[in-house]
Design a protein around this motif. Structure first.
Motif, PDB file in Angstrom:
ATOM      1  N   UNK A 176       0.852  -1.192   0.000  1.00  0.00           N
ATOM      2  CA  UNK A 176       0.000   0.000   0.000  1.00  0.00           C
ATOM      3  C   UNK A 176       0.889   1.242   0.000  1.00  0.00           C
ATOM      4  N   UNK A 177       1.667   1.438  -1.057  1.00  0.00           N
ATOM      5  CA  UNK A 177       2.645   2.537  -1.058  1.00  0.00           C
ATOM      6  C   UNK A 177       1.955   3.898  -1.090  1.00  0.00           C
ATOM      7  N   UNK A 178       2.657   4.876  -0.565  1.00  0.00           N
ATOM      8  CA  UNK A 178       2.158   6.241  -0.605  1.00  0.00           C
ATOM      9  C   UNK A 178       2.277   6.770  -2.028  1.00  0.00           C
ATOM     10  N   UNK A 179       1.216   7.394  -2.509  1.00  0.00           N
ATOM     11  CA  UNK A 179       1.177   7.867  -3.890  1.00  0.00           C
ATOM     12  C   UNK A 179       1.109   9.389  -3.929  1.00  0.00           C
ATOM     13  N   UNK A 180       1.578   9.926  -5.036  1.00  0.00           N
ATOM     14  CA  UNK A 180       1.374  11.344  -5.331  1.00  0.00           C
ATOM     15  C   UNK A 180       0.844  11.454  -6.753  1.00  0.00           C
ATOM     16  N   UNK A 181       0.175  12.547  -7.023  1.00  0.00           N
ATOM     17  CA  UNK A 181      -0.354  12.781  -8.371  1.00  0.00           C
ATOM     18  C   UNK A 181       0.480  13.844  -9.061  1.00  0.00           C
ATOM     19  N   UNK A 182       0.908  13.547 -10.274  1.00  0.00           N
ATOM     20  CA  UNK A 182       1.733  14.491 -11.034  1.00  0.00           C
ATOM     21  C   UNK A 182       0.897  15.708 -11.418  1.00  0.00           C
TER      22      UNK A 182
ATOM     23  N   UNK B  27       7.999  23.186 -19.544  1.00  0.00           N
ATOM     24  CA  UNK B  27       6.779  22.586 -19.022  1.00  0.00           C
ATOM     25  C   UNK B  27       7.042  21.139 -18.656  1.00  0.00           C
ATOM     26  N   UNK B  28       6.498  20.706 -17.530  1.00  0.00           N
ATOM     27  CA  UNK B  28       6.669  19.337 -17.082  1.00  0.00           C
ATOM     28  C   UNK B  28       5.993  19.153 -15.744  1.00  0.00           C
ATOM     29  N   UNK B  29       6.519  18.243 -14.928  1.00  0.00           N
ATOM     30  CA  UNK B  29       5.990  18.031 -13.580  1.00  0.00           C
ATOM     31  C   UNK B  29       7.143  18.031 -12.589  1.00  0.00           C
ATOM     32  N   UNK B  30       6.897  18.567 -11.407  1.00  0.00           N
ATOM     33  CA  UNK B  30       7.885  18.578 -10.333  1.00  0.00           C
ATOM     34  C   UNK B  30       7.469  17.537  -9.302  1.00  0.00           C
ATOM     35  N   UNK B  31       8.408  16.654  -8.931  1.00  0.00           N
ATOM     36  CA  UNK B  31       8.099  15.595  -7.971  1.00  0.00           C
ATOM     37  C   UNK B  31       9.217  15.524  -6.934  1.00  0.00           C
ATOM     38  N   UNK B  32       8.934  14.962  -5.747  1.00  0.00           N
ATOM     39  CA  UNK B  32      10.021  14.710  -4.784  1.00  0.00           C
ATOM     40  C   UNK B  32      11.049  13.772  -5.401  1.00  0.00           C
ATOM     41  N   UNK B  33      12.301  13.934  -5.033  1.00  0.00           N
ATOM     42  CA  UNK B  33      13.349  13.128  -5.658  1.00  0.00           C
ATOM     43  C   UNK B  33      13.236  11.642  -5.337  1.00  0.00           C
ATOM     44  N   UNK B  34      12.457  11.266  -4.289  1.00  0.00           N
ATOM     45  CA  UNK B  34      12.289   9.844  -3.971  1.00  0.00           C
ATOM     46  C   UNK B  34      11.390   9.133  -4.981  1.00  0.00           C
ATOM     47  N   UNK B  35      10.699   9.895  -5.812  1.00  0.00           N
ATOM     48  CA  UNK B  35       9.862   9.286  -6.860  1.00  0.00           C
ATOM     49  C   UNK B  35      10.726   8.693  -7.966  1.00  0.00           C
TER      50      UNK B  35
ATOM     51  N   UNK C  65      17.741  20.212  -4.011  1.00  0.00           N
ATOM     52  CA  UNK C  65      18.188  19.090  -3.188  1.00  0.00           C
ATOM     53  C   UNK C  65      17.084  18.071  -2.918  1.00  0.00           C
ATOM     54  N   UNK C  66      15.815  18.464  -3.041  1.00  0.00           N
ATOM     55  CA  UNK C  66      14.721  17.562  -2.665  1.00  0.00           C
ATOM     56  C   UNK C  66      13.742  17.262  -3.801  1.00  0.00           C
ATOM     57  N   UNK C  67      13.861  17.937  -4.926  1.00  0.00           N
ATOM     58  CA  UNK C  67      12.873  17.783  -5.993  1.00  0.00           C
ATOM     59  C   UNK C  67      13.522  17.478  -7.336  1.00  0.00           C
TER      60      UNK C  67
ATOM     61  N   UNK D 129       2.785  12.243 -17.414  1.00  0.00           N
ATOM     62  CA  UNK D 129       1.756  13.201 -17.772  1.00  0.00           C
ATOM     63  C   UNK D 129       1.065  13.723 -16.514  1.00  0.00           C
ATOM     64  N   UNK D 130       0.601  14.982 -16.527  1.00  0.00           N
ATOM     65  CA  UNK D 130      -0.172  15.476 -15.387  1.00  0.00           C
ATOM     66  C   UNK D 130      -1.353  14.552 -15.114  1.00  0.00           C
ATOM     67  N   UNK D 131      -1.572  14.219 -13.851  1.00  0.00           N
ATOM     68  CA  UNK D 131      -2.642  13.306 -13.473  1.00  0.00           C
ATOM     69  C   UNK D 131      -2.170  11.899 -13.203  1.00  0.00           C
ATOM     70  N   UNK D 132      -0.982  11.512 -13.727  1.00  0.00           N
ATOM     71  CA  UNK D 132      -0.435  10.190 -13.427  1.00  0.00           C
ATOM     72  C   UNK D 132      -0.193  10.053 -11.930  1.00  0.00           C
ATOM     73  N   UNK D 133      -0.484   8.853 -11.400  1.00  0.00           N
ATOM     74  CA  UNK D 133      -0.191   8.575  -9.991  1.00  0.00           C
ATOM     75  C   UNK D 133       1.155   7.857  -9.910  1.00  0.00           C
ATOM     76  N   UNK D 134       2.016   8.349  -9.025  1.00  0.00           N
ATOM     77  CA  UNK D 134       3.376   7.844  -8.898  1.00  0.00           C
ATOM     78  C   UNK D 134       3.633   7.373  -7.476  1.00  0.00           C
ATOM     79  N   UNK D 135       4.468   6.339  -7.355  1.00  0.00           N
ATOM     80  CA  UNK D 135       4.858   5.857  -6.033  1.00  0.00           C
ATOM     81  C   UNK D 135       5.914   6.792  -5.460  1.00  0.00           C
ATOM     82  N   UNK D 136       5.678   7.237  -4.217  1.00  0.00           N
ATOM     83  CA  UNK D 136       6.543   8.240  -3.617  1.00  0.00           C
ATOM     84  C   UNK D 136       7.929   7.693  -3.302  1.00  0.00           C
TER      85      UNK D 136
END
Length: 312
Positions: free
Chosen positions: A40-46, A240-248, A278-280, A288-295
């Protein structure tokens, strides 16, 4: 052994048994919890993001210049102490009232900094040494007596392109702009102009995380002649793109990849991008925006070693 001693020993044994039960229980709980987190991993949405960088530019200026010398002895006078444009034949200054005229259209500045004739590209470009020290131009005072052959100021032929040599910090987006195959250029912003202008990139060389750049500036106001120092900001183009935590993002086989969740399964996708800080991590392609990613993708890949996983 009396009865009291037996009770004491029994009590100690009971405590030990309880502690052992607690330790075993905690161990089983930890294993269960780790498995639960993995399934049940923690997810984020792009989310769509615009990314641009800004960094200070500290450089030196180069221009073609020529000293103008007094044709006779006399007391120097000039119309203005400020750098100014003069047309061919216009009076630059006068010696005992006799005018000295411009031989061609130029900027004239009745001031010297001692670098005239030696502040040249071949001397300043070759290595990564600090820029040489120099002083701001000092005015030749109005009313000064000059002998024949002494300089009365300098002429900077116009039109000409103002050039700049500057050190910058290497970043992925800046590197891309500097090494573009079609018209490499960077956007610069100065305090006195207050707007962004494009400077042409003539040459670039690198040393570690430092870049030395040779630029053609899109402006040449006369007041810039007061000093050979140039300060501005470099602003990279908006991406243009998506910004995510570096652990993604994890690296696998030399490629950056992420886990994209589709329903109750995950797939490993290659992405293109770069660390924003350092963190992103900024992803340009692959998500793509809306994709769900594992944190915490590194935990998933470390424990399962599989590209296509079912979760929940």
């Amino acid at each position: 052994m009396n009865r009291r001693q037996k009770k004491f020993i029994q009590r100690i044994i009971n405590y030990i048994v309880i502690i052992l039960f607690l330790m075993v229980g905690y161990r089983f709980y930890k294993i269960w919890y780790e498995n639960y987190k993995l399934s049940n991993p923690q997810l984020i949405e792009a989310v769509s993001t615009n990314y641009s960088e800004e960094q200070p530019l500290h450089g030196i200026l180069l221009w073609d210049e020529q000293l103008i010398y007094a044709p006779k002895d006399g007391i120097l006078t000039y119309p203005s102490p400020r750098p100014r444009y003069v047309a061919k034949g216009e009076m630059l200054a006068a010696l005992d009232g006799v005018p000295v005229r411009a031989p061609y259209p130029a900027y004239f500045y009745p001031a010297l900094d001692g670098e005239e004739g030696s502040w040249v590209y071949p001397k300043l470009w070759p290595d990564f040494a600090p820029f040489p020290e120099f002083h701001e131009a000092e005015l030749i005072e109005d009313g000064t007596f000059l002998g024949r052959g002494e300089p009365i100021g300098k002429l900077i032929p116009q039109p000409q392109t103002l050039r700049c040599i500057a050190y910058l910090d290497a970043t992925p987006s800046l590197e891309r702009a500097l090494h573009s195959k079609e018209n490499p250029s960077i956007r610069i912003k100065t305090e006195y102009e207050g707007k962004e202008r494009r400077a042409e990139v003539v040459a670039v060389k690198s040393s570690g995380q430092k870049l030395k750049t040779y630029l053609r500036l899109p402006f040449f106001p006369p007041n810039i002649l007061r000093s050979r120092i140039f300060n501005a900001s470099v602003v990279t183009d908006i991406q243009k793109g998506v910004m995510v935590p570096d652990t993604v993002v994890i690296t696998r086989n030399g490629k950056n990849v992420v886990f994209i969740v589709n329903g109750n399964s995950t797939e490993l996708h290659e992405v293109e991008g770069f660390p924003a800080d350092e963190k992103n991590f900024f992803i340009e392609k692959g998500v793509q925006p809306g994709n769900k990613l594992i944190l915490n993708a590194d935990a998933i890949i470390f424990n399962f070693k599989d590209e296509n996983l079912r979760i929940w």
